[in-house]
Design a protein around this motif. Structure first.
Motif, PDB file in Angstrom:
ATOM      1  N   ILE A  49       0.855  -1.170   0.000  1.00  8.83           N
ATOM      2  CA  ILE A  49       0.000   0.000   0.000  1.00  8.83           C
ATOM      3  C   ILE A  49       0.899   1.231   0.000  1.00  8.83           C
ATOM      4  CG2 ILE A  49      -1.847   1.215   1.229  1.00  8.83           C
ATOM      5  CD1 ILE A  49      -2.551  -1.707   0.362  1.00  8.83           C
ATOM      6  N   LYS A  50       0.570   2.198  -0.833  1.00 11.53           N
ATOM      7  CA  LYS A  50       1.343   3.439  -0.863  1.00 11.53           C
ATOM      8  C   LYS A  50       0.767   4.408   0.173  1.00 11.53           C
ATOM      9  CE  LYS A  50       2.136   3.005  -5.778  1.00 11.53           C
ATOM     10  NZ  LYS A  50       1.072   2.629  -6.665  1.00 11.53           N
ATOM     11  N   VAL A  51       1.628   4.909   1.028  1.00 11.53           N
ATOM     12  CA  VAL A  51       1.276   5.967   1.960  1.00 11.53           C
ATOM     13  C   VAL A  51       2.088   7.166   1.518  1.00 11.53           C
ATOM     14  CG1 VAL A  51       1.287   6.725   4.357  1.00 11.53           C
ATOM     15  CG2 VAL A  51       0.869   4.319   3.818  1.00 11.53           C
ATOM     16  N   PHE A  52       1.422   8.233   1.138  1.00 17.37           N
ATOM     17  CA  PHE A  52       2.106   9.367   0.544  1.00 17.37           C
ATOM     18  C   PHE A  52       2.635  10.315   1.615  1.00 17.37           C
ATOM     19  CE2 PHE A  52      -0.628   7.571  -2.624  1.00 17.37           C
ATOM     20  CZ  PHE A  52       0.240   7.456  -3.688  1.00 17.37           C
TER      21      PHE A  52
ATOM     22  N   ASN B  69      -9.135   8.740   0.439  1.00 15.07           N
ATOM     23  CA  ASN B  69      -8.460   9.868  -0.198  1.00 15.07           C
ATOM     24  C   ASN B  69      -7.175   9.347  -0.855  1.00 15.07           C
ATOM     25  OD1 ASN B  69      -6.987  12.162  -0.849  1.00 15.07           O
ATOM     26  ND2 ASN B  69      -7.587  13.263   0.998  1.00 15.07           N
ATOM     27  N   PRO B  70      -7.133   9.304  -2.191  1.00 20.97           N
ATOM     28  CA  PRO B  70      -5.972   8.716  -2.865  1.00 20.97           C
ATOM     29  C   PRO B  70      -4.694   9.545  -2.754  1.00 20.97           C
ATOM     30  CG  PRO B  70      -7.505   9.597  -4.473  1.00 20.97           C
ATOM     31  CD  PRO B  70      -8.161   9.740  -3.128  1.00 20.97           C
ATOM     32  N   SER B  71      -4.786  10.759  -2.215  1.00 19.82           N
ATOM     33  CA  SER B  71      -3.559  11.530  -2.008  1.00 19.82           C
ATOM     34  C   SER B  71      -2.928  11.223  -0.656  1.00 19.82           C
ATOM     35  CB  SER B  71      -3.831  13.033  -2.140  1.00 19.82           C
ATOM     36  OG  SER B  71      -4.645  13.471  -1.085  1.00 19.82           O
ATOM     37  N   VAL B  72      -3.603  10.371   0.144  1.00 19.43           N
ATOM     38  CA  VAL B  72      -3.063   9.965   1.441  1.00 19.43           C
ATOM     39  C   VAL B  72      -2.563   8.528   1.388  1.00 19.43           C
ATOM     40  CG1 VAL B  72      -3.569   9.639   3.898  1.00 19.43           C
ATOM     41  CG2 VAL B  72      -4.612  11.542   2.654  1.00 19.43           C
ATOM     42  N   ILE B  73      -3.421   7.622   0.935  1.00 18.46           N
ATOM     43  CA  ILE B  73      -3.114   6.190   0.946  1.00 18.46           C
ATOM     44  C   ILE B  73      -3.799   5.544  -0.242  1.00 18.46           C
ATOM     45  CG2 ILE B  73      -5.024   5.800   2.560  1.00 18.46           C
ATOM     46  CD1 ILE B  73      -3.476   3.530   3.766  1.00 18.46           C
ATOM     47  N   PHE B  74      -3.105   4.613  -0.896  1.00 14.84           N
ATOM     48  CA  PHE B  74      -3.696   4.000  -2.084  1.00 14.84           C
ATOM     49  C   PHE B  74      -3.006   2.682  -2.409  1.00 14.84           C
ATOM     50  CE2 PHE B  74      -5.095   3.711  -6.521  1.00 14.84           C
ATOM     51  CZ  PHE B  74      -6.439   3.982  -6.332  1.00 14.84           C
ATOM     52  N   ASN B  75      -3.749   1.828  -3.111  1.00 14.04           N
ATOM     53  CA  ASN B  75      -3.209   0.562  -3.604  1.00 14.04           C
ATOM     54  C   ASN B  75      -3.370   0.562  -5.113  1.00 14.04           C
ATOM     55  OD1 ASN B  75      -2.410  -2.035  -4.174  1.00 14.04           O
ATOM     56  ND2 ASN B  75      -4.177  -3.012  -3.264  1.00 14.04           N
ATOM     57  N   GLY B  76      -2.292   0.616  -5.826  1.00 10.85           N
ATOM     58  CA  GLY B  76      -2.352   0.566  -7.290  1.00 10.85           C
ATOM     59  C   GLY B  76      -1.969   1.894  -7.909  1.00 10.85           C
ATOM     60  N   ARG B  77      -2.531   2.136  -9.071  1.00 10.01           N
ATOM     61  CA  ARG B  77      -2.223   3.361  -9.818  1.00 10.01           C
ATOM     62  C   ARG B  77      -3.428   4.290  -9.748  1.00 10.01           C
ATOM     63  NH1 ARG B  77      -0.292   1.399 -15.409  1.00 10.01           N
ATOM     64  NH2 ARG B  77      -0.333   3.617 -15.790  1.00 10.01           N
ATOM     65  N   ARG B  78      -3.201   5.453  -9.179  1.00  8.49           N
ATOM     66  CA  ARG B  78      -4.302   6.395  -8.951  1.00  8.49           C
ATOM     67  C   ARG B  78      -4.966   6.840 -10.245  1.00  8.49           C
ATOM     68  NH1 ARG B  78      -1.558  10.560  -4.799  1.00  8.49           N
ATOM     69  NH2 ARG B  78       0.125  10.373  -6.298  1.00  8.49           N
ATOM     70  N   GLU B  79      -4.180   7.014 -11.302  1.00  8.91           N
ATOM     71  CA  GLU B  79      -4.776   7.507 -12.555  1.00  8.91           C
ATOM     72  C   GLU B  79      -5.757   6.501 -13.154  1.00  8.91           C
ATOM     73  OE1 GLU B  79      -0.845   5.590 -13.745  1.00  8.91           O
ATOM     74  OE2 GLU B  79      -1.537   6.865 -12.133  1.00  8.91           O
ATOM     75  N   ILE B  80      -5.494   5.217 -12.984  1.00 14.77           N
ATOM     76  CA  ILE B  80      -6.420   4.187 -13.466  1.00 14.77           C
ATOM     77  C   ILE B  80      -7.725   4.257 -12.680  1.00 14.77           C
ATOM     78  CG2 ILE B  80      -6.834   1.693 -13.592  1.00 14.77           C
ATOM     79  CD1 ILE B  80      -3.845   1.359 -14.195  1.00 14.77           C
ATOM     80  N   ALA B  81      -7.619   4.369 -11.371  1.00 10.28           N
ATOM     81  CA  ALA B  81      -8.812   4.441 -10.525  1.00 10.28           C
ATOM     82  C   ALA B  81      -9.635   5.680 -10.843  1.00 10.28           C
ATOM     83  CB  ALA B  81      -8.409   4.440  -9.061  1.00 10.28           C
ATOM     84  N   MET B  82      -8.969   6.815 -11.005  1.00 10.40           N
ATOM     85  CA  MET B  82      -9.700   8.051 -11.264  1.00 10.40           C
ATOM     86  C   MET B  82     -10.452   7.980 -12.595  1.00 10.40           C
ATOM     87  SD  MET B  82      -9.220   9.662  -8.514  1.00 10.40           S
ATOM     88  CE  MET B  82      -8.838   8.173  -7.610  1.00 10.40           C
ATOM     89  N   LYS B  83      -9.836   7.390 -13.610  1.00 12.56           N
ATOM     90  CA  LYS B  83     -10.516   7.248 -14.897  1.00 12.56           C
ATOM     91  C   LYS B  83     -11.751   6.359 -14.764  1.00 12.56           C
ATOM     92  CE  LYS B  83      -6.493   7.926 -17.850  1.00 12.56           C
ATOM     93  NZ  LYS B  83      -5.509   7.290 -18.708  1.00 12.56           N
ATOM     94  N   LYS B  84     -11.609   5.229 -14.053  1.00 10.20           N
ATOM     95  CA  LYS B  84     -12.751   4.331 -13.849  1.00 10.20           C
ATOM     96  C   LYS B  84     -13.850   5.019 -13.061  1.00 10.20           C
ATOM     97  CE  LYS B  84     -10.871   0.760 -11.843  1.00 10.20           C
ATOM     98  NZ  LYS B  84     -10.531  -0.549 -11.283  1.00 10.20           N
ATOM     99  N   GLU B  85     -13.473   5.726 -12.024  1.00 13.47           N
ATOM    100  CA  GLU B  85     -14.469   6.324 -11.130  1.00 13.47           C
ATOM    101  C   GLU B  85     -15.149   7.522 -11.764  1.00 13.47           C
ATOM    102  OE1 GLU B  85     -12.187   6.741  -7.549  1.00 13.47           O
ATOM    103  OE2 GLU B  85     -12.041   4.565  -7.338  1.00 13.47           O
TER     104      GLU B  85
END
Length: 160
Positions: A50-53, A140-156
């Protein structure tokens, strides 16, 4: 032996070559040269992470014990939610988490009251927010995320 920096040679039948001709690799530490195919091993990093920014580290460092325990539970949940910021984070998720922790031998000392306080705190700190379905939250994907944020944002964005 330092297991963190251990290098393992993998037999060529387990590697998918990136380019068809052999390449030379020079080990920067020892200076030794090796010749072989440049490739990637499919199970090189199979363990979820998990990415923690770090730009939001101040938020995480400010969490109370209840908030930190809820965040650890959130990390446990999103390890299986790649490229998505939506999770179920309710009583049923807490019960599943509690079962999972018992199965692996962990004792998190995390009851339902602590979970509820932690969820409220994660909302106050803008780490999660309520989504459209009951019990569903968006991380909040700018705090913690699993995977690639740009893929999730496009899907969502396409879901709206």
């Amino acid at each position: 032996m330092n297991y963190w920096n251990e290098k393992t040679l993998v037999s060529s039948n387990k590697i998918k070559p990136i380019k068809p001709s052999p390449s030379t690799y020079k080990d920067e530490v020892t200076g030794a040269k090796y010749e072989g195919f440049v490739g990637k091993h499919a199970t090189l990093d199979a363990e979820p992470f998990i990415k923690v920014f770090m730009s939001k580290f101040d938020l995480i460092a400010s969490l109370s014990s209840a908030g930190m325990k809820a965040l650890l539970m959130l990390q446990w949940i999103i390890k299986d939610k790649k490229d998505s910021s939506f999770v179920m984070f309710d009583r049923r998720a807490w019960e599943q988490y509690d079962e999972d922790m018992k199965r692996i031998g962990a004792k998190p000392r995390f009851n339902m009251n602590t979970f509820s306080r932690g969820v409220r705190e994660l909302q106050e700190f803008d780490i999660i927010r309520e989504a459209s379905r009951e019990g569903e939250y968006q991380v909040n994907p700018s705090v913690i995320f699993n995977g690639r944020r740009e893929i999730a944002m496009k899907k969502e964005i396409n879901l709206k």
